[in-house]
Every structure is written in C-alpha cells, then in structure tokens.
Design a protein around this motif. Structure first.
Motif, PDB file in Angstrom:
ATOM      1  N   THR A   9       0.875  -1.159   0.000  1.00 23.79           N
ATOM      2  CA  THR A   9       0.000   0.000   0.000  1.00 23.79           C
ATOM      3  C   THR A   9       0.914   1.211   0.000  1.00 23.79           C
ATOM      4  OG1 THR A   9      -1.732  -1.156   1.214  1.00 23.79           O
ATOM      5  CG2 THR A   9      -1.779   1.256   1.270  1.00 23.79           C
ATOM      6  N   LEU A  10       0.646   2.142  -0.917  1.00 22.91           N
ATOM      7  CA  LEU A  10       1.482   3.329  -0.966  1.00 22.91           C
ATOM      8  C   LEU A  10       0.657   4.593  -1.135  1.00 22.91           C
ATOM      9  CD1 LEU A  10       3.152   3.851  -4.345  1.00 22.91           C
ATOM     10  CD2 LEU A  10       2.263   1.607  -3.870  1.00 22.91           C
ATOM     11  N   SER A  11       1.283   5.666  -0.754  1.00 18.97           N
ATOM     12  CA  SER A  11       0.654   6.980  -0.855  1.00 18.97           C
ATOM     13  C   SER A  11       0.647   7.428  -2.312  1.00 18.97           C
ATOM     14  CB  SER A  11       1.431   7.987  -0.003  1.00 18.97           C
ATOM     15  OG  SER A  11       2.750   8.154  -0.506  1.00 18.97           O
ATOM     16  N   LEU A  12      -0.157   8.436  -2.589  1.00 21.85           N
ATOM     17  CA  LEU A  12      -0.222   8.973  -3.948  1.00 21.85           C
ATOM     18  C   LEU A  12       1.146   9.463  -4.418  1.00 21.85           C
ATOM     19  CD1 LEU A  12      -2.021   9.651  -6.340  1.00 21.85           C
ATOM     20  CD2 LEU A  12      -2.543  11.835  -5.247  1.00 21.85           C
ATOM     21  N   ASP A  13       1.979   9.928  -3.484  1.00 21.65           N
ATOM     22  CA  ASP A  13       3.314  10.381  -3.866  1.00 21.65           C
ATOM     23  C   ASP A  13       4.372   9.281  -3.769  1.00 21.65           C
ATOM     24  OD1 ASP A  13       2.923  10.600  -1.093  1.00 21.65           O
ATOM     25  OD2 ASP A  13       4.095  12.434  -0.877  1.00 21.65           O
ATOM     26  N   GLY A  14       3.953   8.019  -3.644  1.00 23.72           N
ATOM     27  CA  GLY A  14       4.849   6.893  -3.832  1.00 23.72           C
ATOM     28  C   GLY A  14       5.591   6.353  -2.627  1.00 23.72           C
ATOM     29  N   TYR A  15       5.105   6.629  -1.418  1.00 27.52           N
ATOM     30  CA  TYR A  15       5.792   6.156  -0.219  1.00 27.52           C
ATOM     31  C   TYR A  15       5.031   5.023   0.447  1.00 27.52           C
ATOM     32  CZ  TYR A  15       8.463  10.404  -0.844  1.00 27.52           C
ATOM     33  OH  TYR A  15       9.247  11.385  -1.379  1.00 27.52           O
ATOM     34  N   ILE A  16       5.784   4.084   1.059  1.00 30.82           N
ATOM     35  CA  ILE A  16       5.161   2.959   1.752  1.00 30.82           C
ATOM     36  C   ILE A  16       5.009   3.218   3.244  1.00 30.82           C
ATOM     37  CG2 ILE A  16       5.941   1.293   0.047  1.00 30.82           C
ATOM     38  CD1 ILE A  16       8.052   0.401   2.217  1.00 30.82           C
ATOM     39  N   ASN A  17       5.670   4.237   3.757  1.00 31.34           N
ATOM     40  CA  ASN A  17       5.491   4.683   5.132  1.00 31.34           C
ATOM     41  C   ASN A  17       5.779   6.179   5.181  1.00 31.34           C
ATOM     42  OD1 ASN A  17       8.336   4.923   5.206  1.00 31.34           O
ATOM     43  ND2 ASN A  17       8.583   2.944   6.162  1.00 31.34           N
ATOM     44  N   ASP A  18       5.456   6.807   6.299  1.00 33.68           N
ATOM     45  CA  ASP A  18       5.713   8.242   6.390  1.00 33.68           C
ATOM     46  C   ASP A  18       7.123   8.493   6.908  1.00 33.68           C
ATOM     47  OD1 ASP A  18       5.655   7.982   9.195  1.00 33.68           O
ATOM     48  OD2 ASP A  18       3.640   8.822   9.368  1.00 33.68           O
ATOM     49  N   ARG A  19       7.477   9.739   7.125  1.00 32.81           N
ATOM     50  CA  ARG A  19       8.846  10.093   7.545  1.00 32.81           C
ATOM     51  C   ARG A  19       9.234   9.489   8.885  1.00 32.81           C
ATOM     52  NH1 ARG A  19       8.423  16.213   5.417  1.00 32.81           N
ATOM     53  NH2 ARG A  19       9.041  15.734   3.280  1.00 32.81           N
ATOM     54  N   ALA A  20       8.226   9.204   9.721  1.00 28.79           N
ATOM     55  CA  ALA A  20       8.495   8.581  11.016  1.00 28.79           C
ATOM     56  C   ALA A  20       8.478   7.054  10.920  1.00 28.79           C
ATOM     57  CB  ALA A  20       7.469   9.049  12.046  1.00 28.79           C
ATOM     58  N   GLY A  21       8.255   6.523   9.714  1.00 29.53           N
ATOM     59  CA  GLY A  21       8.203   5.083   9.529  1.00 29.53           C
ATOM     60  C   GLY A  21       6.837   4.473   9.820  1.00 29.53           C
ATOM     61  N   LEU A  22       5.845   5.317  10.042  1.00 32.39           N
ATOM     62  CA  LEU A  22       4.516   4.824  10.409  1.00 32.39           C
ATOM     63  C   LEU A  22       3.706   4.392   9.186  1.00 32.39           C
ATOM     64  CD1 LEU A  22       3.578   7.497  13.096  1.00 32.39           C
ATOM     65  CD2 LEU A  22       4.493   5.194  13.463  1.00 32.39           C
ATOM     66  N   ILE A  23       2.882   3.383   9.395  1.00 27.59           N
ATOM     67  CA  ILE A  23       1.984   2.884   8.341  1.00 27.59           C
ATOM     68  C   ILE A  23       0.532   2.894   8.815  1.00 27.59           C
ATOM     69  CG2 ILE A  23       3.748   1.485   7.201  1.00 27.59           C
ATOM     70  CD1 ILE A  23       2.440  -0.976   8.628  1.00 27.59           C
ATOM     71  N   ASP A  24       0.231   3.702   9.819  1.00 24.63           N
ATOM     72  CA  ASP A  24      -1.116   3.727  10.394  1.00 24.63           C
ATOM     73  C   ASP A  24      -2.186   4.180   9.399  1.00 24.63           C
ATOM     74  OD1 ASP A  24       0.017   6.274  10.392  1.00 24.63           O
ATOM     75  OD2 ASP A  24      -0.946   6.872  12.265  1.00 24.63           O
ATOM     76  N   TRP A  25      -1.802   4.775   8.317  1.00 22.53           N
ATOM     77  CA  TRP A  25      -2.727   5.231   7.283  1.00 22.53           C
ATOM     78  C   TRP A  25      -3.074   4.112   6.297  1.00 22.53           C
ATOM     79  CZ3 TRP A  25      -0.319   4.677   2.582  1.00 22.53           C
ATOM     80  CH2 TRP A  25       1.073   4.544   2.642  1.00 22.53           C
ATOM     81  N   THR A  26      -2.514   2.907   6.500  1.00 25.40           N
ATOM     82  CA  THR A  26      -2.720   1.804   5.556  1.00 25.40           C
ATOM     83  C   THR A  26      -3.726   0.768   6.039  1.00 25.40           C
ATOM     84  OG1 THR A  26      -0.945   0.419   6.442  1.00 25.40           O
ATOM     85  CG2 THR A  26      -0.335   2.020   4.740  1.00 25.40           C
ATOM     86  N   SER A  27      -4.420   1.011   7.113  1.00 21.63           N
ATOM     87  CA  SER A  27      -5.327   0.011   7.682  1.00 21.63           C
ATOM     88  C   SER A  27      -6.395  -0.410   6.673  1.00 21.63           C
ATOM     89  CB  SER A  27      -6.001   0.565   8.939  1.00 21.63           C
ATOM     90  OG  SER A  27      -5.037   0.825   9.916  1.00 21.63           O
ATOM     91  N   PRO A  28      -6.404  -1.693   6.319  1.00 19.83           N
ATOM     92  CA  PRO A  28      -7.379  -2.159   5.329  1.00 19.83           C
ATOM     93  C   PRO A  28      -8.757  -2.378   5.935  1.00 19.83           C
ATOM     94  CG  PRO A  28      -6.005  -3.981   6.037  1.00 19.83           C
ATOM     95  CD  PRO A  28      -5.475  -2.739   6.718  1.00 19.83           C
ATOM     96  N   ASP A  29      -9.789  -2.172   5.125  1.00 19.10           N
ATOM     97  CA  ASP A  29     -11.123  -2.559   5.548  1.00 19.10           C
ATOM     98  C   ASP A  29     -11.227  -4.076   5.399  1.00 19.10           C
ATOM     99  OD1 ASP A  29     -11.514  -3.054   2.821  1.00 19.10           O
ATOM    100  OD2 ASP A  29     -12.779  -1.305   2.521  1.00 19.10           O
ATOM    101  N   ASP A  30     -12.373  -4.652   5.790  1.00 11.27           N
ATOM    102  CA  ASP A  30     -12.515  -6.110   5.759  1.00 11.27           C
ATOM    103  C   ASP A  30     -12.367  -6.691   4.355  1.00 11.27           C
ATOM    104  OD1 ASP A  30     -12.763  -6.278   8.479  1.00 11.27           O
ATOM    105  OD2 ASP A  30     -14.943  -6.556   8.470  1.00 11.27           O
ATOM    106  N   GLU A  31     -12.924  -6.022   3.350  1.00 15.18           N
ATOM    107  CA  GLU A  31     -12.833  -6.537   1.981  1.00 15.18           C
ATOM    108  C   GLU A  31     -11.374  -6.612   1.525  1.00 15.18           C
ATOM    109  OE1 GLU A  31     -14.467  -5.576  -2.530  1.00 15.18           O
ATOM    110  OE2 GLU A  31     -14.212  -3.919  -1.112  1.00 15.18           O
ATOM    111  N   LEU A  32     -10.623  -5.549   1.761  1.00 16.52           N
ATOM    112  CA  LEU A  32      -9.220  -5.528   1.365  1.00 16.52           C
ATOM    113  C   LEU A  32      -8.403  -6.509   2.201  1.00 16.52           C
ATOM    114  CD1 LEU A  32      -6.975  -4.381  -0.388  1.00 16.52           C
ATOM    115  CD2 LEU A  32      -6.778  -2.481   1.244  1.00 16.52           C
ATOM    116  N   HIS A  33      -8.698  -6.580   3.491  1.00 14.18           N
ATOM    117  CA  HIS A  33      -7.982  -7.523   4.361  1.00 14.18           C
ATOM    118  C   HIS A  33      -8.206  -8.952   3.864  1.00 14.18           C
ATOM    119  CE1 HIS A  33      -5.933  -9.032   7.829  1.00 14.18           C
ATOM    120  NE2 HIS A  33      -6.001  -7.905   8.478  1.00 14.18           N
ATOM    121  N   GLN A  34      -9.438  -9.293   3.489  1.00 15.05           N
ATOM    122  CA  GLN A  34      -9.713 -10.639   2.984  1.00 15.05           C
ATOM    123  C   GLN A  34      -8.973 -10.887   1.671  1.00 15.05           C
ATOM    124  OE1 GLN A  34     -11.564 -13.126   4.689  1.00 15.05           O
ATOM    125  NE2 GLN A  34     -10.295 -14.243   3.217  1.00 15.05           N
ATOM    126  N   PHE A  35      -8.905  -9.868   0.825  1.00 14.45           N
ATOM    127  CA  PHE A  35      -8.139  -9.985  -0.421  1.00 14.45           C
ATOM    128  C   PHE A  35      -6.677 -10.319  -0.115  1.00 14.45           C
ATOM    129  CE2 PHE A  35      -5.363  -8.192  -3.654  1.00 14.45           C
ATOM    130  CZ  PHE A  35      -5.879  -8.748  -4.816  1.00 14.45           C
TER     131      PHE A  35
END
Length: 183
Positions: A9-35
């Motif tokens: 999962t990446l941001s529109l500007d192409g990053y997989i985590n933020d500057r602090a290394g956090l990925i809290d913005w990537t939490s999948p909903d149930d449909e995506l998690h099942q995928f």
C-alpha cells in the motif's frame, strides 16, 4: 520458475510509510484484508527484509483470540507461511523463517529457479536490491488516498527503464489496486 511479486500500500506520492516510519494510514477494511489473506494464502514463499520482518514478527504472532476473525486468519497464515528473511544484522528468526545474511540477489535467483509457484518480496530495501536485476515479475500497488510528503519510496532510482503491462485494476473502498507485470 517461480513468479516474484512485489506489492505494498502506498501513498499517492509513492511512499510505503511516512517520515516517522509509520503505516497507520494503511489500515485495510474487511474486503481488502480478505483480499490480502487470500493472496497470502496462495503464496509458496514470502521474502522479507529485516525491517518488515521485525514489524510483522512484533505483531502477527501475538494476535489474541478476541481479535476479529479476519485478523486471526492472517496471523495464522503469516506464522505458518515459509519465509526467507534477508538481514546482515539479525542472528535469529522464528515462525517458519530462514535467515539469509549474504548475497540476496543470488539467493533470490536460486529460489525462483527452485519452484513454479508464486513468492512475494516484502520490504522496500530488499525489493530495491532485486528490481535492477530483473528479478521482480509483478508489481501490486494498493494506492491509498493520502499524500505523505516523504518516507520510504516504493521504488528505487534506476539506471534503466522497466516496461510493464497493466494486468489488472480493482477498486476497494479504501484503495485502488493496480497490478502490473513485466514483459
């Protein structure tokens, strides 16, 4: 020959985590998690860089019985799935993992030649070492509606262009999935 897939999962500007290394913005909903659960179940082997392995190992083996069923399912899948962890600093790995400390490119070449299923590479630094050698066969991008302004880039700088073909697009409520294949 095994197919090697690189996806995040990446941001529109192409990053997989933020500057602090956090990925809290990537939490999948149930449909995506099942995928992701279904995709992970189909893998023969999962390749991890050190940082991703440490992140996953700190969480998934410790999911408790009161967690949602979809998370318990992924926890079971992750702990049981054969993994190869590439690290020069780790001395021990667990949860059905093998540690490789030297020459990731040659080891991945060997692993690709050793079967005919699908394996994934997890970790931007590990992927960055493999991409210039033509070892990644498929890219799965889960594009999230966020701009981070910095962090770890999904793709490394390259000396040569890599031409890809669109293989699939799919809409989820939280992301757009774009799947590209080489050749």
């Amino acid at each position: 020959m095994r197919t090697l897939v690189y996806g995040f999962t990446l941001s529109l500007d192409g990053y997989i985590n933020d500057r602090a290394g956090l990925i809290d913005w990537t939490s999948p909903d149930d449909e995506l998690h099942q995928f992701h659960n279904d995709r992970y179940r189909a893998l023969e082997l999962s390749l991890h860089g050190r940082r991703l392995y440490e992140l996953m190992a700190a969480h998934w083996p410790y999911v408790t019985a009161d967690a949602p069923p979809i998370q318990r399912e992924f926890a079971r899948l992750w702990t049981e799935k054969p993994k190869v962890v590439f690290s020069r600093t780790l001395t021990d790995v667990g949860w059905n993992s093998t540690l490789v400390s030297e020459n990731a490119v040659e080891e991945v070449r060997r692993l690709k030649a050793a079967g005919d299923g699908v394996m994934e590479v997890g970790g931007a630094n590990l992927a960055a070492a493999l991409i210039p050698h033509g070892l990644v066969d498929e890219y799965q991008v889960f594009l999230a509606p966020v701009i981070l302004g910095g962090g770890t880039p999904f793709l490394p700088a390259l000396d040569q262009r890599i031409t890809l073909r669109v293989a699939e697009t799919r809409h989820f409520d939280t992301v757009e999935m774009l799947r590209y294949v080489t050749g």
